[in-house]
Design an enzyme around this catalytic site. Structure first.
Site, mmCIF file in Angstrom:
data_model
loop_
_atom_site.group_PDB
_atom_site.id
_atom_site.type_symbol
_atom_site.label_atom_id
_atom_site.label_comp_id
_atom_site.label_asym_id
_atom_site.label_seq_id
_atom_site.Cartn_x
_atom_site.Cartn_y
_atom_site.Cartn_z
ATOM 1 C CB SER A 122 -0.983 -0.047 1.175
ATOM 2 O OG SER A 122 -2.004 0.897 1.008
ATOM 3 C CG ASP A 175 -7.179 -2.764 -3.010
ATOM 4 O OD1 ASP A 175 -7.835 -2.002 -2.273
ATOM 5 O OD2 ASP A 175 -5.935 -2.863 -2.957
ATOM 6 C CG HIS A 209 -5.911 -2.272 0.603
ATOM 7 N ND1 HIS A 209 -5.200 -1.952 -0.535
ATOM 8 C CD2 HIS A 209 -5.310 -1.609 1.627
ATOM 9 C CE1 HIS A 209 -4.222 -1.123 -0.206
ATOM 10 N NE2 HIS A 209 -4.270 -0.905 1.094
#
Length: 230
Positions: A122, A175, A209
């Site tokens: 991320s 995601d 995610h």
């Protein structure tokens, strides 16, 4: 140069997982927003090679705009999660210098840049991409999970010239935080910056995610390929 006078985190600000034998390579892995280096230790330990050490630095706590200025561990401020959102240019560049200082520290301790993989998840993956592409050294590779390329409009001029750095970019197909489309746009941009055969973009169905065993198997394979035992 990679290093300068900006504030640099000491390596005590990291969790280090030592190799089981003489360490001839290193993976520096950067966590995501609101996490710490501890958050990735177990997952990375499962794919560790005996001659590779893992370094998981902790981001400092800063106010994050996208989370109503709440204080949390972050590599730089986030104004929004969108390719057109304004970006914290100074914060991104400072964070990259701090990571480059960790690379320099490893180089001084005998692990050359071509034996160092930089990776992250991320926001950490975003920073690993930006750092590797702007560093004076060509690294062994980059692992970019569920992320994007910060300051993408500053490229290709910001590129340090390393067109042959191998990049493994992975993204979950469901995601909701960093949509797959942003990952695909990032892959397209990276293809124009590095030799296309050096970029691998893998997507994982039903992955939100986060990470999954199949993704980590791909990461392990990448590390085995680019940080082989000497």
């Amino acid at each position: 140069m990679c290093g300068n006078n900006m504030s640099v985190p000491l390596l005590t600000d990291a969790v280090t997982v030592s190799g089981k034998e003489k360490e001839t390579a290193a993976v520096i892995f950067l966590h995501g927003l609101g996490d710490t280096g501890h958050g990735w230790v177990d997952t990375l330990t499962e794919i560790q090679l005996p001659h590779v050490k893992f370094i998981c630095p902790h981001a400092p706590a800063i106010p994050v705009t996208v989370n109503m200025k709440a204080m949390m561990p972050a590599w730089f401020d986030l104004m929004g999660i969108d390719p057109e959102s304004p970006e914290d240019e100074n914060g991104i560049k400072l964070a990259a210098e701090n990571i480059k200082a960790i690379i320099e520290h490893e180089v001084k301790n005998g692990i050359p840049p071509h034996r160092i993989v930089l990776g992250g998840f991320s926001q950490g993956g975003a920073l690993s991409l930006y750092t590797a592409l702007t560093c004076q050294h060509q690294l062994a590779g980059v692992v970019a999970l569920s992320c994007w390329l910060p300051l993408h409009k500053s490229f290709p001029s910001a590129l340090s010239g390393h067109k042959n750095v191998p990049i493994l970019q992975c993204h979950g197909e469901i995601d909701m935080m960093i949509p797959l489309q942003f990952g695909a746009m990032t892959a397209k941009k990276l293809e124009s910056l590095v030799s296309p055969q050096m970029l691998t973009f893998k997507t994982f169905p039903r992955l939100p995610h986060s990470s999954c065993p199949q993704e980590m198997a791909a990461v392990k394979e990448f590390i085995e390929k680019y940080l082989p035992r000497i």
